[in-house]
Design an enzyme around this catalytic site. Sequence first.
Site, mmCIF file in Angstrom:
data_model
loop_
_atom_site.group_PDB
_atom_site.id
_atom_site.type_symbol
_atom_site.label_atom_id
_atom_site.label_comp_id
_atom_site.label_asym_id
_atom_site.label_seq_id
_atom_site.Cartn_x
_atom_site.Cartn_y
_atom_site.Cartn_z
ATOM 1 N N MET A 181 0.827 -1.210 0.000
ATOM 2 C CA MET A 181 0.000 0.000 0.000
ATOM 3 C C MET A 181 0.866 1.266 0.000
ATOM 4 S SD MET A 181 -2.971 -1.196 -0.272
ATOM 5 C CE MET A 181 -4.012 0.228 -0.040
ATOM 6 N N ASP A 224 10.727 3.062 5.661
ATOM 7 C CA ASP A 224 10.478 1.690 6.120
ATOM 8 C C ASP A 224 11.548 1.359 7.158
ATOM 9 O OD1 ASP A 224 9.903 -1.273 6.157
ATOM 10 O OD2 ASP A 224 8.548 -0.670 4.533
ATOM 11 N N VAL A 279 1.945 0.835 7.776
ATOM 12 C CA VAL A 279 2.738 -0.301 8.269
ATOM 13 C C VAL A 279 1.795 -1.471 8.532
ATOM 14 C CG1 VAL A 279 4.492 1.227 9.259
ATOM 15 C CG2 VAL A 279 2.629 0.400 10.710
ATOM 16 N N GLU A 313 -0.816 -4.157 9.930
ATOM 17 C CA GLU A 313 -2.090 -3.889 10.616
ATOM 18 C C GLU A 313 -2.009 -4.353 12.070
ATOM 19 O OE1 GLU A 313 -4.259 -2.089 9.509
ATOM 20 O OE2 GLU A 313 -6.310 -2.685 9.968
ATOM 21 N N LYS A 363 1.307 0.566 15.264
ATOM 22 C CA LYS A 363 0.882 1.856 14.706
ATOM 23 C C LYS A 363 0.960 2.946 15.781
ATOM 24 C CE LYS A 363 -2.133 -0.084 11.102
ATOM 25 N NZ LYS A 363 -1.658 0.264 9.781
ATOM 26 N N SER A 394 -7.073 -0.619 7.614
ATOM 27 C CA SER A 394 -8.330 -1.041 7.011
ATOM 28 C C SER A 394 -9.336 -1.486 8.064
ATOM 29 C CB SER A 394 -8.093 -2.137 5.974
ATOM 30 O OG SER A 394 -7.091 -3.001 6.377
ATOM 31 N N HIS A 454 -8.223 5.700 3.944
ATOM 32 C CA HIS A 454 -8.239 4.281 3.568
ATOM 33 C C HIS A 454 -8.219 4.129 2.057
ATOM 34 C CE1 HIS A 454 -10.684 0.271 3.576
ATOM 35 N NE2 HIS A 454 -9.401 0.055 3.426
HETATM 36 P P1 NAD Z 1 2.668 -4.805 3.731
HETATM 37 O O1 NAD Z 1 2.957 -5.927 4.653
HETATM 38 O O2 NAD Z 1 2.790 -5.020 2.284
HETATM 39 O O3 NAD Z 1 3.562 -3.552 4.102
HETATM 40 C C1 NAD Z 1 3.799 -3.090 5.393
HETATM 41 C C2 NAD Z 1 5.132 -2.407 5.403
HETATM 42 O O4 NAD Z 1 5.313 -1.753 6.638
HETATM 43 C C3 NAD Z 1 6.317 -3.354 5.222
HETATM 44 O O5 NAD Z 1 7.126 -2.921 4.163
HETATM 45 C C4 NAD Z 1 7.039 -3.256 6.543
HETATM 46 O O6 NAD Z 1 8.437 -3.436 6.424
HETATM 47 C C5 NAD Z 1 6.664 -1.860 6.960
HETATM 48 N N1 NAD Z 1 6.876 -1.647 8.400
HETATM 49 C C6 NAD Z 1 6.594 -2.475 9.416
HETATM 50 N N2 NAD Z 1 6.974 -1.916 10.590
HETATM 51 C C7 NAD Z 1 7.501 -0.713 10.295
HETATM 52 C C8 NAD Z 1 8.059 0.326 11.064
HETATM 53 N N3 NAD Z 1 8.178 0.215 12.383
HETATM 54 N N4 NAD Z 1 8.507 1.420 10.438
HETATM 55 C C9 NAD Z 1 8.405 1.549 9.090
HETATM 56 N N5 NAD Z 1 7.877 0.585 8.320
HETATM 57 C C10 NAD Z 1 7.427 -0.536 8.905
HETATM 58 O O7 NAD Z 1 1.177 -4.321 4.116
HETATM 59 P P2 NAD Z 1 0.132 -3.545 3.216
HETATM 60 O O8 NAD Z 1 -0.742 -4.518 2.535
HETATM 61 O O9 NAD Z 1 0.822 -2.517 2.432
HETATM 62 O O10 NAD Z 1 -0.778 -2.856 4.335
HETATM 63 C C11 NAD Z 1 -0.340 -1.741 5.059
HETATM 64 C C12 NAD Z 1 -1.522 -1.123 5.777
HETATM 65 O O11 NAD Z 1 -2.536 -0.791 4.831
HETATM 66 C C13 NAD Z 1 -2.197 -2.022 6.792
HETATM 67 O O12 NAD Z 1 -2.653 -1.240 7.873
HETATM 68 C C14 NAD Z 1 -3.371 -2.586 6.026
HETATM 69 O O13 NAD Z 1 -4.435 -2.969 6.862
HETATM 70 C C15 NAD Z 1 -3.763 -1.398 5.200
HETATM 71 N N6 NAD Z 1 -4.505 -1.706 3.973
HETATM 72 C C16 NAD Z 1 -4.187 -2.787 3.216
HETATM 73 C C17 NAD Z 1 -4.911 -3.054 2.063
HETATM 74 C C18 NAD Z 1 -4.563 -4.240 1.204
HETATM 75 O O14 NAD Z 1 -5.375 -4.613 0.353
HETATM 76 N N7 NAD Z 1 -3.403 -4.821 1.360
HETATM 77 C C19 NAD Z 1 -5.955 -2.211 1.673
HETATM 78 C C20 NAD Z 1 -6.241 -1.093 2.449
HETATM 79 C C21 NAD Z 1 -5.524 -0.847 3.599
#
Ligand code: NAD
Length: 727
Positions: A336, A355, A412, A414, A419, A441, A462
Site C-alpha cells: 500500500m 520503512d 505499516v 495492521e 501503529k 483497514s 483508507h
Molecule cells: P505490507 O505488509 O505489504 O507492508 C507493510 C510495510 O510496513 C512493510 O514494508 C514493513 O516493512 C513496513 N513496516 C513495518 N513496521 C515498520 C516500522 N516500524 N517502520 C516503518 N515501516 C514498517 O502491508 P500492506 O498490505 O501494504 O498494508 C499496510 C496497511 O494498509 C495495513 O494497515 C493494512 O491494513 C492497510 N490496507 C491494506 C490493504 C490491502 O489490500 N493490502 C488495503 C487497504 C488498507
Amino acid sequence: MTSVPNPVDPIFTWRKESDGVVVITIDDPTQDVNTVHSRFVAELSAIVERLQTERDDIAGVVLTSGKSTFVAGGDLHEIVALGPEDAARFTRHLDHLKAQLRALETLGRPVVAAINGSALGGGLELALAAHHRVAVDSPRVQIGLPEVGLGLLPAGGGIVRTVRLLGAKRALDEVLLTGKRFRPAQARALGLVDELVATSDDLLPYAKQWIVGHPDAVQPWDTRGFTLPGGTQTHGALAAELPFLSSTLRARTGGAPAPAERAILAAAVEGAQVDIDAASRIESRYFVEIATAPIAKNRINLTFFDLQQIKGGASRPSGQPTYRASRVGVVGAGMMGAGIAYAAAKVGIEVVLVDTSLEAAEKGRAYSAKVEGRAVARGQRTQADADALLARIAATADLADLRDVDFVIEAVFENAALKADIFSRVEAVVRPDAVLGSNTSTLPITSLAASVGRPEDFVGVHFFSPVDKMALVEIIRGEATSDATLAKAFDLVVQLGKTPIVVNDSRGFFTSRVIIARLNEAVAMVGEGIAPASIEQASLQAGYPAGALQLLDELTLTLPRAVREEARAAAAASGQAWVTHPSHDVFDRLIDDWGRVGRAGGGGFYDYDEQGRRSGFWPGLADAFPRAATTPTLRDLSERLLFAEVLEAWAAHAEGVIEAPADANVGSLLGIGFPAWTGGVLRFLDQYEGGREGFVARAEELAEQYGDRFRPPASLVDSAQPAGLSA
Ligand code: NAD
C-alpha cells in the site's frame, strides 16, 4: 479581448470566407461545454436549412467549436428526466436531429469536422455526419462513444455510422460496447478520424485544402454498390460472427442486467440489414426504450450526478481553506505504501517514503520505477518525466526525515500497538500542524488517535488495493478529528486524482463492513450445501465483477475471521449481545479442520495449480458440506448477496456512519464492486421493483426463507414512504 457570453447569443455562428467555405463554430453561450439539447437541435436545423438555401454559393463547410472541447454528449439532465410518457416526443426529437445530420451529409458540398477538442458521444456523432474528420493531435483530446458506461446507447447516428464505417464487429467490439475514449492517434488508427494536425491553428487550412480536393464528397454509404465492411447479418462475415458477438456480450456482462449493451448489439445488427434511414429509426427506438427505463437513470445518477456531488465537496466541511499538499510522508513501503507514494509523486507531490531499512524503503520506491518504466516503454511517458517523478520520492529508514512533511500517511502492518508506537515517534519529528493519517483497514481511528497528543489532526485515509487502479479513498473521521483536518484529507485525495467519501469511525468503516456482509452470505450458502458454481454464477448474474468465493480466496478466509473475532471481543467488552451468522461455523471448519485459508495458503474454496491459477473448486467442499437436496433459484441467490449488502449499508447510514447517500452509492461502486446497474447500494432500495416498499416486502420474504438477518429494520420500514431517500 474575449467577449462575455450572452445567453441569447446563438450556439452556431456562420462565417463565410472569401473562398466560399462556410465555417460554422459551435459555442453554446449558456454552458462551459457544448452539449446536444433541444435548443442545439433547433439551431442546427436552422443552420442546415440555410446551407441548403445558399448551397450554390458555398464551396464547402467546416464544423468546429469555439470551446476547448468540440462537443460533449447529450444533455444528461434532459435524459434523466425522461419517463415512458415522453417516449413519443423524444423519438420525434431524435428523428429530427438525425434528419439534420442526414441533410448535412447529403448537402452536395464537402463537409469537414475540425475537431479542436474532445468529441465524445453526440460530438462524435455530429462529426461522423461530416465527410472528413480532422483532429488536433493533443493529449487533451478524447474521441469516442462512451454512452454504454451510462447505461445508454449512442442515438445520434453513432451506431448507424460506426457500423457503416468500421463494420458491425469492429464497431461493436472496439467502440460501442467498450465505450472507450480514444486518443487522437488511436481514433485515427481505428478509422474514427481521418487525419491529425499538430495544433488548432492547422485545422482550418487543412480542412480548406481537403474541400478543394474533394468538391464532390459523399459518404461511402451513399455511393452506388456500397457494402458494409464485414458484411450484413445474413450476408458475409457478420453472419459467421453473430454467435461470437453474443457470447462476447455474455462474457462482458456476466449475465448481469445489461439492457444498454443488448440494445446496442441489436441496433447494430438489425440496422446492418436495412438502409440508413431505417437503421436510424431502429437506433432511436432502442434508445428511447432504454432511456425511459430505470437502469439507465440508475447509472447516470450514480456515475454522473452522485460523483459530481462528491467532487463538488458536499461531504467536505464548509468554510475550510483549500489545501494543497507539497510534501507527504508515507510510513511503511509495502504494497500500500509503495502505491500511495507513487500516486502522490505522479501528481507532483514530494514524497518521503520510510520503512524499517533503507533496502525495504528502496524496494517500495522501485515500484514507481517499474510502473513508470512500463509507461515509458508504451510511449505514454517520456523518460525525463519518469525520472522527474522518481526524483520526487526519497526513500529512507530514518523517521527524522519526515521533519518537513505536511501530511503523513502511515501504512505499516495492521497492528494497533505498532501503529501507536509509529505515531508517537512521527508526531515528535513532523511539523506541529502536519496531518497524521492512517491507512488502516480495520482499526478504529478514534483509538489510534489516542496515541498522539493532537487527536484533532488524526484521520483515516483508507486507500484500496491496487492503489494505482482504485479510484476510491474512504476518509474516516475519528471522534476528535477536526473539520480542518478532514478538509485537508479531502483535498489531498482530490489532489491525487481520486474520489473521496467521508465516513464516521466505526468497526469496518463503511466499505469493509458492507462487503463482508456479502461475503458472509456467500459462505452461508456454502454451509447450506449450495453448489459453489451456483454461488459464483449468482454473483456474476447480480452484476458483481467476480464470484464471492473467488474474492474470498484472494482476500484470505482468515482476514474476515480475524475481523469477526475482534468485533466479538469488542461486543463482549462493551456488554453488547453477539449475533452469530451461519457463515461463522463454515469459516471455522474450513480454516481449522481443513486448513483452507485461501489462495495465499495454497487453496480455499478453489484449488490452485503451481502457477497459482485456479484449477477448479476444492472437491472436499462437497464432502464437508453435503449438497442440499434442492437449490434455491439463482434469483434468490443473487438477491441474497445484494440484499445483504444493501441492508448493511442501510444500517450504516441509519447509525450515522455514512451520512451522504451519494458517498454510499459511489463508495459501493468504486470500492467494493457493487453493480453499477443498480445505481449504488442505497439507490438500490428505491429502484427495486415497487420502490422502497417493494424492497421491504422482498426483504421480509427472504427473512422468512433464509433467516432473520434479512428482516428489514424499523428505520427502513418507516422510511418506505412514497418520498424516497435518493433521486
Ligand atoms: P505490507 O505488509 O505489504 O507492508 C507493510 C510495510 O510496513 C512493510 O514494508 C514493513 O516493512 C513496513 N513496516 C513495518 N513496521 C515498520 C516500522 N516500524 N517502520 C516503518 N515501516 C514498517 O502491508 P500492506 O498490505 O501494504 O498494508 C499496510 C496497511 O494498509 C495495513 O494497515 C493494512 O491494513 C492497510 N490496507 C491494506 C490493504 C490491502 O489490500 N493490502 C488495503 C487497504 C488498507
